[in-house]
Write a protein that holds these residues in place. Structure first.
Motif: not given
Ligand code: ZN
Ligand code: TRP
Length: 872
Positions: A278-280, A311-313, A315-317, A334-336, A395-397
């Motif tokens: 989780m990208e908190n 990396a994924h989390e 990059f969410h910043n 945000k997810e895609g 949603i993601y992939n």
């Molecule tokens: Zn995500």
């Protein structure tokens, strides 16, 4: 966030009729909360949460302040410092409603929670002696009363108070501002986050943690303190994650121009977690399986997953936090985009070709079936009952594939201009998918009007490709036709814009034609190209340029040619896979097993010195059983299993010498994570698998020797999996040794459960039934529950055993775990929802399980939505 309404037609009882949230019902929030101060008196049994909200009326209206709540009740409510009497506010089932007269007020609430009793792992919960939070999507309302919607952004000031001995470390978002002791065994820490954020990005962690500390100097020269917090004994397993974090920070600066913004960046690993991570803001919380890695306990795939999720989390910043989502229908915004970013990062860190193959495999295994079934939805859905059910492969992939197509259509430079404009325009805002597409258009001048259909239409498009040749003129014509399958709520669709990378090869000089980008933007498009003396060979959807199913009807001879010569590595892999599919489908349909062309293609691939070993290992692997099932009008699990095993054995036998030689030659002394060493391990494992499949007498002994002598988890786990597929004595021995060696290490013990659940043993179903009673099995830990049941439902042959026992076991599991953790339970429903893809007997048995679940009392909203939709 959205108006609510009940479903128009529904078989559901009034009491449980779920509320449907609709995208068009979006309204701006009635009240904003620019500032919030939170105080936590932390205690595992009774934590007191005090929240002081500064609220401002948003626009002209006289509506009260509605604060969401889930399972919490106020012990105190004040407005502007004055206590409200009991009748001064209304307590609705899911909201605390406070009438307010002015334009701005300060509202304070207090409540008490029990983290230890929180088995849903949403909100504030306990995990292995830690206290931690998970707020996305709607967990914050389980902590305090708040407008729990992503378009309400606030500045947070957080004060944590806790027992100093049990919880020496106190973390929250943003920067630490003060800490100290009360001198009575309790201490405190205060954190402030200067960046306004939605409440789903709030986090705190308290516990006895050790830190791997490092630093990163940003492009503008600021020093950021990095910390990865774990239980003391896990510290030696955090170096790979730290390297991945620093690589991610540098990559986002270079590739997207995005710099980190706070002075600290912390990551905490926890062992009970519903998803990956989780990208908190400034305080990422991770499932420990995506942080911890060392050669003894993590396979190369685990190492890659750690790198990718860190990396994924991170990059969410930017893609998620600095620019967040207006509402949950925009989740793919945000997810895609962030998956697209992490995919490209991982490709840059390793092999572009192999990463693309892995990503397409994942898309086909997880997303294509979803898009072809009762739970199909567009990447920007129109409605939902429970948002947790929409954290999907679509949603993601698929979302990432849509961004990839935009990048392809615009080209790298214009795409970068587009992302710069998007970040610049919407920094600090809650944005929509439309905002993203608009920024792309404005930056590039490209019209994406028709392309937007990818956001609204669900289902995987099918593209048929027909190639004809006129020998007299030397002209080749390629006709591309799209068909768009009906999906729930979308019986008819408009033609989509499908970008296809195409090359027409001269069979005498394959791999040497110029590639072109063909835009299939009508139902049918024909292109004609001169200069082909001979009928050309078609290489299409190169690099998997569009997330579609291509039916090109190429001959096995053409596929063999492409598998040896296509200059697009993905095209080469795809040709090999299609060749294997053709041979297997013909055999399942009753023809003799024509393994010759496949074996020849594998022989040539193994002998090609120009190829990267990791690519070779992927190219020679047979397609999985589920992918083969997707190629059939009615899935025949037993036929597929038998045919695939037969082909595997024949390839093993005919090329036995090559497999032996490769297995020996790819052995390495000393562990390394170099690309070369990783490739060697992939090859060695593939070779072992074919060698054992050949039936060679010494196969199990060789596998056991690899298992026993390995100095790394990649080779040990793979040898174990190979042995688990048979009934050799070595199988039992290896499983026992593995268990005894790792029974104290939860993440490795998960592999022990998972490997058996994935295996092709004649009694896999009974073995899983037994494992569910094992003393180390528990429904309370999501990783453990998924290791057994997630893997089992992915084992097409075992799960779909004709007597329906597999379905019943999963039905039992869903009901049992729903009472503990609805999110884990709901994720097990889709495998049962695939009943339309199977024969009548199996379909009836699957539906019977869905009905049994539907009829059970006290079902969660999560499971109910999935079950109702799956029954259709
Ligand atoms: Zn995500
Ligand atoms: N936003 C997280 C990610 O993709 C996903 C996530 C983590 C999540 N925990 C969750 C989603 C709990 C729903 C519920 O990185």
């Amino acid at each position: 966030m959205a108006d609510i309404s009940t479903p128009p037609t529904s078989a559901l009882s009034a009491a449980s009729a779920p509320v449907i949230i609709r995208r068009e019902a979006y309204r701006v929030p009635d009240w904003l909360v620019p500032d919030i101060a939170l105080t936590f008196d932390l205690d595992p049994d009774a934590t007191i949460v005090t929240a002081r909200l500064s609220v401002t009326r948003n626009g002209e209206h006289d509506r009260p302040l509605r604060l969401d709540r889930d399972g919490i009740s106020p012990t105190r409510v004040t407005v502007d410092g004055v206590d409200l009497p009991e009748g001064g506010y209304a307590l609705e089932e899911e909201a605390l409603v406070i009438p307010l007269t002015g334009g701005a007020h300060v509202v304070e609430t207090q409540t008490t929670l029990s983290p230890i009793a929180n088995t849903k792992l949403m909100g504030l919960y306990a995990s292995g002696g830690l206290l931690c939070t998970q707020c996305e999507a709607e967990g914050f309302r389980r902590i305090t009363f708040f407008p729990d919607r992503p378009d309400v952004l606030s500045r947070y000031d957080v004060l944590l108070r806790a027992d100093e001995g049990d919880y020496p470390i106190l973390l929250a978002n943003g920067d630490p501002v003060e800490h100290g002791s009360f001198g009575d065994g309790r201490h405190f820490a205060r954190w402030t986050d200067p960046f306004p954020k939605p409440c789903y990005l709030f986090a705190l962690v308290a516990g006895d943690l050790s830190c791997n500390t490092d630093s990163f100097t940003t492009m503008s020269g600021r020093t950021v303190k990095l910390g990865i917090w774990v239980k003391e004994g896990d510290l030696p397993r955090t170096d790979h994650a730290m390297k991945a974090l620093k690589d991610s920070m540098a990559w986002d600066e270079t590739v997207y121009g995005r710099e980190y913004d706070l002075d600290v960046f912390n990551i905490v690993a926890v062992s009970d977690f519903n998803f990956g991570a989780m990208e908190n803001k400034g305080l990422n919380i991770f499932n420990s399986r995506y942080i911890l890695a060392d050669p003894e306990t993590a396979s190369d795939l685990d190492y890659d997953a750690v790198e990718g999720v860190v990396a994924h989390e991170y990059f969410h910043n930017w893609s998620g936090n600095r620019v967040t989502c207006r509402d949950w229908f925009q989740l793919s915004l945000k997810e895609g985009f962030t998956v697209y970013r992490d995919q490209n990062f991982s490709a840059d860190m390793g092999s572009h070709a192999v990463k693309r193959i892995e990503d397409v495999r994942m898309l086909r295994a997880g997303q294509f079936p979803e898009d072809a079934g009762p739970l199909a939805h567009p990447i920007r859905p129109e409605s939902y009952m429970e948002i947790s059910n929409f954290y999907t492969a679509t949603i993601y992939n698929k979302g990432a594939e849509i961004i990839r197509m935009i990048a392809l259509i615009l080209g790298d430079a214009a795409f970068r201009k587009g992302t710069d404009l998007y970040f610049d325009r919407h920094d600090g805002e809650a944005a929509t998918c439309e905002d993203f597409v608009k920024a792309m258009e404005d930056a590039s001048g490209v019209d994406l009007t028709q392309f937007r259909l990818w956001y609204s239409q669900s289902g995987t498009p099918r593209v048929s490709a027909a190639l004809s040749h006129d020998a007299a003129t030397g002209r080749a014509s390629l006709t591309l036709t799209q068909t768009l399958p009906a999906t729930p709520g979308q019986p008819v669709k408009q033609a989509m814009a499908i970008p296809l990378r195409v090359a027409l090869f001269d069979p005498q000089a394959p791999g040497q034609a110029a590639e072109e980008l063909v835009m299939l933007d009508r139902l049918s498009v024909t292109i004609t190209r001169p200069g082909h003396a001979k009928p050309p060979v078609l290489s299409i959807n190169r690099g998997f340029s569009a997330p579609v199913i291509v039916e090109a009807n190429r001959s096995n001879a053409d596929l063999a040619l492409l598998s040896a010569h296509d200059d697009d590595p993905f095209g080469r892999y795809e040709a090999m896979q299609q060749l294997m599919v053709n041979v297997l489908m013909a055999h399942i349909a009753g023809d003799r097993l024509e393994s010759g062309p496949v074996i020849e293609a594998i022989r040539r691939t193994l002998a090609d010195p120009a190829l990267d070993g990791a690519f070779v290992a992927e190219a020679v692997k047979l397609p999985g059983e589920a992918y083969l099932g997707d190629q059939m009008p009615v899935v025949d699990p037993d036929g597929i299993h038998a045919a695939r095993e037969a082909l595997q054995a024949e390839i093993g036998r005919v090329l036995e010498d090559q497999w032996r030689a490769l297995h020996t030659a790819s052995a390495r002394k000393g562990f390394s994570l170099s690309p070369d060493a990783k490739a060697a391990r992939r090859l060695r494992n593939v070779a072992l698998n074919f060698l054992v499949a050949s039936g060679a007498k010494d196969g199990p002994a060789i596998a056991f020797a690899q298992f026993d002598g390995a100095d790394n988890m990649t080779e040990r786990q793979s040898a174990l999996a190979t042995l688990a597929n048979g009934t050799s004595d070595e199988r039992e021995a290896a499983l026992d040794i593995f268990y005894n060696r790792y029974s104290k290490d939860a993440l490795v013990l998960d592999k022990w459960f998972q490997t058996q659940a994935f295996s092709f043993h004649p009694d896999t179903v009974e073995l899983i039934e037994e494992l569910a009673r094992h003393k180390d099995f528990t429904l309370a830990n999501p990783n453990r529950a998924r290791a057994l049941y997630g893997a089992f439902s992915g084992n097409q042959w075992a799960f779909n055993r004709a007597d329906g026992k597999g379905y019943r076991m999963v039905g039992d599991f869903i009901l049992a775990v729903d009472a503990i953790n609805p999110q884990v339970a709901a994720r097990m429903v889709p495998p049962l929802g695939r009943w339309r893809r199977f024969d009548e007997g199996r379909a009836a048995l699957m539906q019977a399980q869905l009905r049994r679940i539907e009829d059970s009392a006290d079902l969660s909203k999560d499971v109910r939505e999935q079950v109702v939709k799956s029954l259709g």
